[in-house]
Design a protein around this motif. Structure first.
Motif, PDB file in Angstrom:
ATOM      1  N   ASP A 197      -3.416   1.759  16.673  1.00 48.83           N
ATOM      2  CA  ASP A 197      -2.031   2.228  16.639  1.00 48.83           C
ATOM      3  C   ASP A 197      -1.342   1.946  15.304  1.00 48.83           C
ATOM      4  O   ASP A 197      -0.251   2.464  15.051  1.00 48.83           O
ATOM      5  CB  ASP A 197      -1.227   1.561  17.765  1.00 48.83           C
ATOM      6  N   ASN A 198      -1.962   1.107  14.489  1.00 48.20           N
ATOM      7  CA  ASN A 198      -1.353   0.746  13.208  1.00 48.20           C
ATOM      8  C   ASN A 198      -2.445   0.683  12.143  1.00 48.20           C
ATOM      9  O   ASN A 198      -3.157  -0.304  12.032  1.00 48.20           O
ATOM     10  CB  ASN A 198      -0.631  -0.600  13.317  1.00 48.20           C
ATOM     11  N   LYS A 199      -2.548   1.734  11.346  1.00 46.02           N
ATOM     12  CA  LYS A 199      -3.610   1.824  10.355  1.00 46.02           C
ATOM     13  C   LYS A 199      -3.460   0.798   9.236  1.00 46.02           C
ATOM     14  O   LYS A 199      -4.409   0.536   8.482  1.00 46.02           O
ATOM     15  CB  LYS A 199      -3.655   3.232   9.750  1.00 46.02           C
ATOM     16  N   ASP A 200      -2.273   0.211   9.097  1.00 41.44           N
ATOM     17  CA  ASP A 200      -2.031  -0.791   8.057  1.00 41.44           C
ATOM     18  C   ASP A 200      -2.228  -2.218   8.563  1.00 41.44           C
ATOM     19  O   ASP A 200      -1.982  -3.175   7.824  1.00 41.44           O
ATOM     20  CB  ASP A 200      -0.605  -0.652   7.506  1.00 41.44           C
ATOM     21  N   PHE A 201      -2.668  -2.363   9.798  1.00 42.48           N
ATOM     22  CA  PHE A 201      -2.809  -3.691  10.393  1.00 42.48           C
ATOM     23  C   PHE A 201      -3.908  -4.487   9.688  1.00 42.48           C
ATOM     24  O   PHE A 201      -4.939  -3.945   9.264  1.00 42.48           O
ATOM     25  CB  PHE A 201      -3.144  -3.574  11.879  1.00 42.48           C
ATOM     26  N   MET A 202      -3.666  -5.796   9.562  1.00 36.76           N
ATOM     27  CA  MET A 202      -4.656  -6.715   9.004  1.00 36.76           C
ATOM     28  C   MET A 202      -4.863  -7.848  10.003  1.00 36.76           C
ATOM     29  O   MET A 202      -3.905  -8.547  10.347  1.00 36.76           O
ATOM     30  CB  MET A 202      -4.176  -7.308   7.668  1.00 36.76           C
ATOM     31  N   ALA A 203      -6.071  -8.000  10.481  1.00 36.26           N
ATOM     32  CA  ALA A 203      -6.335  -9.148  11.351  1.00 36.26           C
ATOM     33  C   ALA A 203      -6.048 -10.432  10.600  1.00 36.26           C
ATOM     34  O   ALA A 203      -5.459 -11.380  11.132  1.00 36.26           O
ATOM     35  CB  ALA A 203      -7.782  -9.129  11.833  1.00 36.26           C
ATOM     36  N   ILE A 204      -6.448 -10.462   9.324  1.00 37.68           N
ATOM     37  CA  ILE A 204      -6.166 -11.595   8.437  1.00 37.68           C
ATOM     38  C   ILE A 204      -5.423 -11.075   7.217  1.00 37.68           C
ATOM     39  O   ILE A 204      -5.966 -10.278   6.445  1.00 37.68           O
ATOM     40  CB  ILE A 204      -7.464 -12.298   7.982  1.00 37.68           C
ATOM     41  N   ALA A 205      -4.194 -11.499   7.041  1.00 39.11           N
ATOM     42  CA  ALA A 205      -3.423 -11.093   5.868  1.00 39.11           C
ATOM     43  C   ALA A 205      -3.872 -11.920   4.663  1.00 39.11           C
ATOM     44  O   ALA A 205      -3.936 -13.145   4.733  1.00 39.11           O
ATOM     45  CB  ALA A 205      -1.933 -11.302   6.115  1.00 39.11           C
ATOM     46  N   CYS A 206      -4.194 -11.233   3.573  1.00 37.29           N
ATOM     47  CA  CYS A 206      -4.620 -11.924   2.352  1.00 37.29           C
ATOM     48  C   CYS A 206      -4.308 -11.011   1.173  1.00 37.29           C
ATOM     49  O   CYS A 206      -4.943  -9.967   1.012  1.00 37.29           O
ATOM     50  CB  CYS A 206      -6.109 -12.264   2.398  1.00 37.29           C
ATOM     51  N   GLY A 207      -3.341 -11.383   0.369  1.00 44.92           N
ATOM     52  CA  GLY A 207      -2.898 -10.529  -0.737  1.00 44.92           C
ATOM     53  C   GLY A 207      -3.747 -10.695  -1.975  1.00 44.92           C
ATOM     54  O   GLY A 207      -3.367 -11.385  -2.929  1.00 44.92           O
ATOM     55  N   GLN A 220       3.813  -9.784  -0.255  1.00 42.87           N
ATOM     56  CA  GLN A 220       3.712  -8.649   0.662  1.00 42.87           C
ATOM     57  C   GLN A 220       2.880  -9.011   1.891  1.00 42.87           C
ATOM     58  O   GLN A 220       3.219  -8.656   3.019  1.00 42.87           O
ATOM     59  CB  GLN A 220       3.084  -7.459  -0.056  1.00 42.87           C
ATOM     60  N   ALA A 221       1.786  -9.739   1.672  1.00 37.36           N
ATOM     61  CA  ALA A 221       0.923 -10.137   2.788  1.00 37.36           C
ATOM     62  C   ALA A 221       1.651 -11.085   3.731  1.00 37.36           C
ATOM     63  O   ALA A 221       1.534 -10.981   4.955  1.00 37.36           O
ATOM     64  CB  ALA A 221      -0.352 -10.787   2.259  1.00 37.36           C
ATOM     65  N   THR A 222       2.424 -12.019   3.156  1.00 34.40           N
ATOM     66  CA  THR A 222       3.184 -12.967   3.985  1.00 34.40           C
ATOM     67  C   THR A 222       4.249 -12.245   4.787  1.00 34.40           C
ATOM     68  O   THR A 222       4.461 -12.546   5.971  1.00 34.40           O
ATOM     69  CB  THR A 222       3.832 -14.046   3.102  1.00 34.40           C
ATOM     70  N   THR A 223       4.914 -11.286   4.167  1.00 32.47           N
ATOM     71  CA  THR A 223       5.919 -10.497   4.887  1.00 32.47           C
ATOM     72  C   THR A 223       5.273  -9.684   5.996  1.00 32.47           C
ATOM     73  O   THR A 223       5.812  -9.586   7.109  1.00 32.47           O
ATOM     74  CB  THR A 223       6.656  -9.565   3.907  1.00 32.47           C
ATOM     75  N   LEU A 224       4.120  -9.101   5.715  1.00 33.85           N
ATOM     76  CA  LEU A 224       3.395  -8.327   6.725  1.00 33.85           C
ATOM     77  C   LEU A 224       3.053  -9.205   7.925  1.00 33.85           C
ATOM     78  O   LEU A 224       3.255  -8.810   9.078  1.00 33.85           O
ATOM     79  CB  LEU A 224       2.124  -7.745   6.123  1.00 33.85           C
ATOM     80  N   PHE A 225       2.564 -10.412   7.644  1.00 33.57           N
ATOM     81  CA  PHE A 225       2.245 -11.329   8.738  1.00 33.57           C
ATOM     82  C   PHE A 225       3.514 -11.729   9.493  1.00 33.57           C
ATOM     83  O   PHE A 225       3.530 -11.756  10.736  1.00 33.57           O
ATOM     84  CB  PHE A 225       1.550 -12.583   8.203  1.00 33.57           C
ATOM     85  N   THR A 260       6.143 -10.172  10.060  1.00 30.76           N
ATOM     86  CA  THR A 260       6.648  -9.081  10.904  1.00 30.76           C
ATOM     87  C   THR A 260       5.592  -8.598  11.888  1.00 30.76           C
ATOM     88  O   THR A 260       5.718  -7.525  12.464  1.00 30.76           O
ATOM     89  CB  THR A 260       7.121  -7.912  10.022  1.00 30.76           C
ATOM     90  N   LYS A 261       4.525  -9.396  12.037  1.00 29.77           N
ATOM     91  CA  LYS A 261       3.444  -9.157  12.994  1.00 29.77           C
ATOM     92  C   LYS A 261       2.631  -7.896  12.703  1.00 29.77           C
ATOM     93  O   LYS A 261       2.068  -7.283  13.593  1.00 29.77           O
ATOM     94  CB  LYS A 261       3.967  -9.156  14.432  1.00 29.77           C
ATOM     95  N   GLY A 262       2.586  -7.557  11.409  1.00 32.17           N
ATOM     96  CA  GLY A 262       1.680  -6.514  10.969  1.00 32.17           C
ATOM     97  C   GLY A 262       0.300  -7.084  10.665  1.00 32.17           C
ATOM     98  O   GLY A 262      -0.602  -6.370  10.242  1.00 32.17           O
TER      99      GLY A 262
END
Length: 458
Positions: free
Chosen positions: A205-215, A283-288, A290-292
């Motif tokens: 449902d979210n093509k930009d999702f990251m199981a692990i955020a890492c910038g 950006q990665a921290t913000t994504l995490f 906001t539960k992205g």
């Protein structure tokens, strides 16, 4: 003397720095430490930690930092004004440099120009790099009260006093775990499987999702994996120094080989999302936040950044990165001193600079700063309970084994510079699907052996 408060925002390029030294050399040469010669007229007192306060000290000091959280706290709490309540004749100029990468480039240039700030911070891996330019702080009260300072002494000298004790965590969203039907992992294989399950579940449902955020656009955010995992593999906090004694440390069976093979498998499995190289750490921290993303590996300092980017942390949890192969293996966890405050030999006012260090780690300042940040205390006289979010990791790993991390000594640094081995950049390369890790290992082994020979390191 009316308190003075100066703040320099320094985002200078190397070229600007080089030219600016000409203009500022005169002011640096004019700095003097004015100390009364007649002890009967010296205004001294004793602070709460037992240190002597010499109110007659007069100086103008420069204090260079890169930490945004520390800078915010200094601005909001008038550090210079509070310091001058005890030392009215010492002025502190706070120089905020953009980030740690620019900080080290700046300090390298200033080393050559004989213009290091009076007070600077170091990391575990830079203490040996700047050891010739740092004053011994062994005899300070701050050093004696610090839990970790003596453990990082070089040639028997305490060259920096850790500001905090640093632990590394995997932050995760409990509700995202629950919905995807996964639990907190306790081994490396479980960690990989959990990440893959989360990625498959949410990216539909979210093509930009990251199981692990890492910038990885910034390269350094992979440090929990690339910097610390070799030490975690066998519990050897001196692993970089061990590598300096080996001709082929990247060979099959070594700690770094096993650790990096695990990281490569993880980074090429798709769990970092579709474009980890396109995102920076912010950006990665913000994504995490906001539960992205479901997970992000950061130090305890990361909690403050996450809280600043979201209003609700009720579902936020932590666990320690489980690098072990089986549950019967030790659950190794990194601990390290962070941000080592030191006085440089370029200072014309070392007594005044030491006085500032003593004050900074005293009851007059340190406890309030400690309560402001999420990091753990490094001072025996100022213990601190962990934030509940961070304390969860300890609850989940009651059998953890602490590994005191060392960033590498002179021999390792010399070999690293000669071979241009950059573990953080190597991690960023691993996220590329066609990257050949074994070929890179062979190249590094060859370069490492040649470097040891050319440098005469045994």
């Amino acid at each position: 003397m009316k308190p003075k408060r100066k703040l320099i925002a320094s985002i200078l390029t190397v070229t600007l720095l080089a030219t600016s030294f000409i203009g500022c050399s005169k002011s640096n040469n004019e700095k003097e430490a004015v100390t009364p010669t007649n002890s009967e007229t010296t205004d001294t007192s004793t602070n709460e930690e037992g240190g002597t306060v010499n109110k007659e000290l007069s100086a103008s000091l420069t204090f260079a930092i890169w930490d945004n959280n520390l800078n915010d706290f200094i601005e909001e709490n008038d550090m210079v004004g509070k310091f001058q309540e005890q030392y009215p004749n010492i002025d502190i100029e706070v120089e905020k440099i953009k980030d740690d990468s620019e900080y080290w480039n700046t300090m390298k240039i200033r080393t050559s120009a004989n213009q290091l700030p009076d007070i600077m911070f170091n990391k575990t891996f830079t203490l040996s790099r700047f050891k010739e330019y740092l004053v011994d702080l062994t005899d300070t009260v701050a050093a004696s009260n610090n839990e970790l300072a003596s453990g990082y002494a070089i040639d028997g000298k305490v060259l920096g006093i850790p500001l905090t004790s640093g632990y590394e965590y995997v932050y995760y969203w409990k509700d995202l775990f629950k919905e995807a039907g996964v639990e907190v992992p306790t081994t490396w294989s479980e960690f990989e499987e959990v990440a893959k399950t989360l990625q498959a579940y949410y990216e539909k449902d979210n093509k930009d999702f990251m199981a692990i955020a890492c910038g990885l656009k910034d390269s350094w955010p992979d440090y929990p994996y690339m910097e610390f995992m070799p030490a975690l593999e066998s519990g050897n906090g001196q692993n970089w120094n061990t590598m300096a004694t080996q001709d082929t440390p990247f060979s099959e069976g070594t700690d770094i080989y096993k650790a990096y093979t695990k990281v490569h498998s993880l980074f090429t499995s798709g769990v970092l999302g579709k474009d980890p190289l396109g995102l920076g750490n912010d950006q990665a921290t913000t994504l995490f936040s906001t539960k992205g993303a479901a997970m992000i590996a950061l130090g305890d300092w990361g909690l403050q950044n996450i809280k600043g980017a979201t209003e609700d942390v009720s579902q936020l949890g932590t666990f320690y990165l489980p690098t072990r192969d089986t549950e019967s293996d030790p659950y190794n966890v990194i601990v390290q001193g962070d941000s080592f405050m030191g006085v440089t030999t370029h200072s014309k006012n070392t007594e005044a600079a030491k006085a500032f260090v003593e004050w900074f780690y005293s009851d007059a300042w340190y406890p309030d700063y400690l309560n402001y940040v999420s990091s753990a205390s490094s001072m025996k006289n100022f213990p601190k309970d962990k934030d509940p979010v961070l304390a969860e990791a300890d609850t989940l790993a009651p059998d953890k084994v602490l590994v005191m991390y060392d960033g590498g000594g002179d021999d390792f640094t010399a070999i690293q510079n000669t071979t241009t081995f950059d573990y953080k950049m190597l991690g960023a390369q691993m996220s590329i699907s066609d990257f050949d890790l074994n070929k890179e290992f062979d190249k590094l082994n060859s370069a490492w052996k040649d470097a040891r020979a050319s440098l005469g390191i045994k």
